[in-house]
Design a protein around this motif. Structure first.
Motif, short mmCIF file in Angstrom:
data_model
loop_
_atom_site.label_atom_id
_atom_site.label_comp_id
_atom_site.label_asym_id
_atom_site.label_seq_id
_atom_site.Cartn_x
_atom_site.Cartn_y
_atom_site.Cartn_z
N PRO A 102 38.64 44.58 37.45
CA PRO A 102 39.98 44.89 37.93
C PRO A 102 39.97 46.09 38.88
O PRO A 102 39.40 47.13 38.57
CB PRO A 102 40.76 45.21 36.65
N ARG A 334 45.02 47.51 37.68
CA ARG A 334 45.62 46.56 38.60
C ARG A 334 44.55 45.64 39.17
O ARG A 334 43.44 46.07 39.46
CB ARG A 334 46.31 47.31 39.75
N LYS A 335 44.89 44.38 39.38
CA LYS A 335 43.97 43.45 40.03
C LYS A 335 44.26 43.44 41.52
O LYS A 335 45.38 43.38 41.96
CB LYS A 335 44.16 42.04 39.44
#
Length: 342
Positions: A102, A334-335
């Motif tokens: 990620p 967060r991706k």
């Protein structure tokens, strides 16, 4: 952790035996400058003209030095001009890696698995530490700079003539005072937490921690007159250089680096100042607590052999708390898609 020796990767920790247990940060090696017309800068060689799309930035979301460059890239509106690659948070025997995870953004230029491959693409015989940030020149196929303090000054002004956002965070009239504050903050705070954390003798640790908290006390006094920033009403690079250490202080440095004489939240002026900077123009979005925590606690086996990542603290300057009492909880890593902006 490691370094390149004549272009060959070696898994080596820092040498503190020869320094009496003190951590000494090696100087960065690539010191060229992007300038508006490609003229030589204060160091290195010329030929690096400010052109949108020509340069590529390699960073870690965990690293305070790389974090500076992300902030200036955001403040100056350079996110479309200078695309980004992000390394994995865990740094082990191969150094910084581009393994999947990620927040990781792959290297579109070299297809590198490891950041040290970017260094040897610039210099096949490079000797030295492989650090972030790295500013790469697509046109000349080399590294412009791996010195964060100089990259932020390039971002501050070099691209002003080709569409950068207005704003000068190193105004000429304030440069002597900015430089004076930067020198003390760098030695005793930015690098001071590492001097404490990587010390291998009691004497070296005691010296580093004393200087660190003496300087935090000094900064608290500077802010005690109600000024919003270190130089009064003017927001400068001195504030941003300090902020990237402050935002990591309670979650990481207080525990992991044994900087536990006081917490940042024990300094009311510094804490309010840090939160103010964190809330400025989307800057807070650039700090990834997951990457920071997991990098430090998982990467340094000599400091944390079991790689256990602590849960706390709940209160720190990036916890989303505002003066209204509203709390915005972080949702985890967060991706990001390759090529997306941080």
């Amino acid at each position: 952790m490691g370094r390149l020796v004549d272009g060959v990767w070696k898994d080596e920790w820092y040498d503190t035996e020869s320094t009496g247990g003190k951590f000494e940060r090696p100087e960065t090696r690539f010191r060229n400058w992007i300038t508006p017309d490609g003229a030589p800068g204060p160091s290195g060689e010329g030929g690096f003209e400010a052109e949108p799309g020509r340069y590529h930035l390699y960073v870690s979301l965990a690293c305070p030095w790389a974090h500076r460059t992300l902030i200036f890239r955001r403040l100056k509106g350079l996110e479309e001009m200078i695309p980004l690659s992000v390394v994995h948070w865990r740094m082990k025997e191969n150094g910084w890696e581009f393994r999947e995870g990620p927040g990781v953004i792959a290297d579109p230029i070299h297809g590198a698995d490891y950041l040290h491959q970017v260094y040897t693409a610039a210099d096949p015989h490079f000797t030295g530490r492989v650090t972030v940030p790295v500013l790469w020149d697509r046109k000349r196929g080399t590294i412009v700079s791996n010195e964060s303090a100089e990259i932020i000054r390039m971002f501050n002004s070099a691209f002003d003539g080709v569409g950068a956002r207005a704003g000068d965070y190193y105004p000429e009239a304030l440069r002597p005072e900015i430089d004076r504050i930067n020198a003390r903050v760098y030695s005793h705070v930015n690098n001071g937490v590492y001097k404490a954390g990587f010390a291998t003798s009691q004497e070296a640790y005691d010296e580093a921690v004393a200087a660190l908290f003496d300087t935090l006390d000094w900064l608290e006094r500077i802010l005690s007159d109600g000024r919003p920033f270190l130089l009064g009403e003017t927001l400068t690079e001195a504030d941003w250089r300090l902020y990237t250490t402050l935002v990591r202080f309670d979650p990481v440095y207080h525990g992991h680096f044994k900087c536990n004489v006081r917490r940042l939240i024990d300094y009311p002026n510094l804490e309010a100042y840090g939160r103010r900077l964190h809330a400025h123009e989307g800057v807070g979005e650039l700090f990834d607590l997951f990457h920071a925590n997991h990098h430090y606690y998982e990467s340094h086996e000599n400091l944390n052999p079991q790689a256990i990542v602590p849960k706390g603290p709940e209160v720190h300057i990036a916890d989303g708390r505002e003066s209204t009492g509203v709390t915005l909880r972080q949702a985890g890593p967060r991706k990001m898609r390759p090529g997306s902006a941080v």
